[in-house]
Motif scaffolding. Structure first.
Motif, PDB file in Angstrom:
ATOM      1  N   PRO A 123       0.816  -1.232   0.000  1.00  0.00           N
ATOM      2  CA  PRO A 123       0.000   0.000   0.000  1.00  0.00           C
ATOM      3  C   PRO A 123       0.842   1.272   0.000  1.00  0.00           C
ATOM      4  O   PRO A 123       0.443   2.283  -0.588  1.00  0.00           O
ATOM      5  N   LEU A 124       1.996   1.240   0.661  1.00  0.00           N
ATOM      6  CA  LEU A 124       2.873   2.408   0.668  1.00  0.00           C
ATOM      7  C   LEU A 124       3.466   2.648  -0.713  1.00  0.00           C
ATOM      8  O   LEU A 124       3.601   3.790  -1.159  1.00  0.00           O
ATOM      9  N   ARG A 125       3.799   1.558  -1.402  1.00  0.00           N
ATOM     10  CA  ARG A 125       4.336   1.688  -2.751  1.00  0.00           C
ATOM     11  C   ARG A 125       3.308   2.311  -3.684  1.00  0.00           C
ATOM     12  O   ARG A 125       3.626   3.189  -4.492  1.00  0.00           O
ATOM     13  N   PHE A 126       2.063   1.874  -3.564  1.00  0.00           N
ATOM     14  CA  PHE A 126       0.996   2.439  -4.393  1.00  0.00           C
ATOM     15  C   PHE A 126       0.832   3.942  -4.135  1.00  0.00           C
ATOM     16  O   PHE A 126       0.500   4.707  -5.046  1.00  0.00           O
ATOM     17  N   SER A 127       1.037   4.358  -2.889  1.00  0.00           N
ATOM     18  CA  SER A 127       0.841   5.757  -2.518  1.00  0.00           C
ATOM     19  C   SER A 127       2.102   6.599  -2.680  1.00  0.00           C
ATOM     20  O   SER A 127       2.059   7.813  -2.491  1.00  0.00           O
ATOM     21  N   GLY A 128       3.217   5.949  -3.011  1.00  0.00           N
ATOM     22  CA  GLY A 128       4.467   6.677  -3.144  1.00  0.00           C
ATOM     23  C   GLY A 128       5.013   7.175  -1.825  1.00  0.00           C
ATOM     24  O   GLY A 128       5.702   8.194  -1.761  1.00  0.00           O
ATOM     25  N   VAL A 129       4.701   6.449  -0.751  1.00  0.00           N
ATOM     26  CA  VAL A 129       5.128   6.846   0.594  1.00  0.00           C
ATOM     27  C   VAL A 129       6.285   5.953   1.036  1.00  0.00           C
ATOM     28  O   VAL A 129       6.216   4.728   0.897  1.00  0.00           O
ATOM     29  N   PRO A 130       7.367   6.526   1.557  1.00  0.00           N
ATOM     30  CA  PRO A 130       8.480   5.707   2.026  1.00  0.00           C
ATOM     31  C   PRO A 130       8.097   4.856   3.225  1.00  0.00           C
ATOM     32  O   PRO A 130       7.209   5.218   3.999  1.00  0.00           O
ATOM     33  N   VAL A 131       8.771   3.730   3.377  1.00  0.00           N
ATOM     34  CA  VAL A 131       8.501   2.818   4.483  1.00  0.00           C
ATOM     35  C   VAL A 131       9.083   3.375   5.777  1.00  0.00           C
ATOM     36  O   VAL A 131      10.256   3.749   5.826  1.00  0.00           O
ATOM     37  N   ASP A 132       8.259   3.446   6.799  1.00  0.00           N
ATOM     38  CA  ASP A 132       8.732   3.777   8.141  1.00  0.00           C
ATOM     39  C   ASP A 132       9.240   2.472   8.747  1.00  0.00           C
ATOM     40  O   ASP A 132       8.459   1.632   9.199  1.00  0.00           O
ATOM     41  N   GLU A 133      10.551   2.293   8.748  1.00  0.00           N
ATOM     42  CA  GLU A 133      11.135   1.013   9.151  1.00  0.00           C
ATOM     43  C   GLU A 133      10.824   0.671  10.603  1.00  0.00           C
ATOM     44  O   GLU A 133      10.633  -0.501  10.948  1.00  0.00           O
ATOM     45  N   ALA A 134      10.755   1.681  11.457  1.00  0.00           N
ATOM     46  CA  ALA A 134      10.449   1.417  12.869  1.00  0.00           C
ATOM     47  C   ALA A 134       9.019   0.898  13.013  1.00  0.00           C
ATOM     48  O   ALA A 134       8.756  -0.035  13.781  1.00  0.00           O
ATOM     49  N   TRP A 135       8.078   1.496  12.273  1.00  0.00           N
ATOM     50  CA  TRP A 135       6.689   1.059  12.336  1.00  0.00           C
ATOM     51  C   TRP A 135       6.546  -0.331  11.733  1.00  0.00           C
ATOM     52  O   TRP A 135       5.826  -1.180  12.267  1.00  0.00           O
ATOM     53  N   LEU A 136       7.241  -0.584  10.621  1.00  0.00           N
ATOM     54  CA  LEU A 136       7.211  -1.911  10.010  1.00  0.00           C
ATOM     55  C   LEU A 136       7.729  -2.953  10.996  1.00  0.00           C
ATOM     56  O   LEU A 136       7.132  -4.026  11.154  1.00  0.00           O
ATOM     57  N   ALA A 137       8.819  -2.645  11.672  1.00  0.00           N
ATOM     58  CA  ALA A 137       9.378  -3.589  12.637  1.00  0.00           C
ATOM     59  C   ALA A 137       8.396  -3.855  13.770  1.00  0.00           C
ATOM     60  O   ALA A 137       8.254  -5.000  14.233  1.00  0.00           O
ATOM     61  N   GLN A 138       7.696  -2.819  14.227  1.00  0.00           N
ATOM     62  CA  GLN A 138       6.724  -3.001  15.310  1.00  0.00           C
ATOM     63  C   GLN A 138       5.562  -3.871  14.848  1.00  0.00           C
ATOM     64  O   GLN A 138       5.120  -4.768  15.582  1.00  0.00           O
ATOM     65  N   ILE A 139       5.066  -3.618  13.644  1.00  0.00           N
ATOM     66  CA  ILE A 139       3.958  -4.417  13.125  1.00  0.00           C
ATOM     67  C   ILE A 139       4.372  -5.870  12.977  1.00  0.00           C
ATOM     68  O   ILE A 139       3.642  -6.790  13.368  1.00  0.00           O
ATOM     69  N   VAL A 140       5.535  -6.081  12.398  1.00  0.00           N
ATOM     70  CA  VAL A 140       6.023  -7.446  12.173  1.00  0.00           C
ATOM     71  C   VAL A 140       6.154  -8.186  13.497  1.00  0.00           C
ATOM     72  O   VAL A 140       5.825  -9.374  13.606  1.00  0.00           O
ATOM     73  N   GLN A 141       6.614  -7.472  14.522  1.00  0.00           N
ATOM     74  CA  GLN A 141       6.707  -8.080  15.852  1.00  0.00           C
ATOM     75  C   GLN A 141       5.321  -8.401  16.391  1.00  0.00           C
ATOM     76  O   GLN A 141       5.092  -9.484  16.963  1.00  0.00           O
TER      77      GLN A 141
END
Length: 264
Positions: free
Chosen positions: A132-150
């Motif tokens: 969804p971020l790629r579709f919106s042209g928004v960079p990945v928030d790596e900290a948020w991604l890590a939290q979600i994955v956890q």
């Protein structure tokens, strides 16, 4: 029926200051009606439904086949426009938006989880989550991604393809994808329908924890009283109209209520 609070006045150093305040409801439906016409036949799938989803709440929607559950979800999530009435996402009235504007709202402020996982087989778990971020042209928030994955328990699966995962793991990827944009609400349509009871329970535990730990707002359509018992409340539909609700539900109280919907 539900008033949106946009702000409040606060006295500071003798002057009134307007303090921004989020609406109490993440999603609001007010007198929503949806009719479909086939030739001379008109079907009223929703009939004057008013309901508010408080922020940080977990709501289950139940009812017999043809009761309007799917139509309710589609209208609430901006996937379909009601024939009359209004739908709000926070302080944004979705029913005033055109399709292009609705697409932006769905892409950035709403998360979706369905019975079919809808993952792209050629992409890794990480790429499926961040799509969804790629579709919106928004960079990945790596900290948020890590939290979600956890949160969803996929820390050691980011480089895997969907075919290398179990059904429960694939649904966890779908849930993580729904969360990556920090949505105001997540809409789940029979999210455990394709899972066995043990795996389904794990997914429901995850959804419950997302509400409790992240304050996520979730609306789930389900036919299963056990699944509904994980919610804060259960809303019942019959013939397109609200037919009661239960707070702090159990599988037994939900099943008992369902048996009386025909009488309603």
């Amino acid at each position: 029926m539900f008033k949106q609070r946009r702000g409040r006045s606060k006295q500071g150093d003798g002057a009134a200051v307007l303090v921004a305040e989020a609406p109490a409801y993440a999603v609001t439906l007010d007198s929503v009606t949806k009719t479909y016409r086939t030739g001379a036949t008109e079907v009223r799938a929703l009939d004057g439904v008013s309901l508010g989803l408080r922020r940080g709440s977990f709501t289950a929607v139940m009812g017999p086949s043809g009761s309007g559950k799917s139509t309710f979800l589609h209208c609430a999530a901006g996937l379909d426009q009601p024939t009359s009435g209004t739908v709000w996402l926070g302080d944004t009235e979705l029913t005033r938006l055109d399709e292009k504007q609705l697409t932006v709202q769905r892409r950035t402020r709403i998360g979706f989880v369905f019975q079919a996982y809808n993952l792209i087989p050629s992409l890794s778990v990480r790429d499926n989550i961040t799509l969804p971020l790629r579709f919106s042209g928004v960079p990945v928030d790596e900290a948020w991604l890590a939290q979600i994955v956890q949160e969803v328990g996929l820390g050691d699966r980011l480089t895997h393809r969907p075919s290398e995962l179990s059904g429960g793991q694939q649904q966890r990827v779908a849930i993580a994808r729904a969360l990556i944009t920090r949505p105001e609400a997540v809409f789940a349509d029979e999210p455990t329908g394709a899972l066995d009871s043990r795996t389904g329970k794990q997914v429901l535990q995850l959804m419950r924890s997302l509400v409790d730990s992240l304050g996520q707002t979730i609306l789930m359509v389900t036919h299963d009283p056990v699944a509904a018992s994980w919610a804060d409340r259960v809303v019942f539909l019959a013939d397109g109209r609200l037919a009661g609700e239960l707070a702090d539900p159990t599988a037994e109280t939900v099943a008992a209520h369902l048996t009386h919907l025909g009488e309603w």
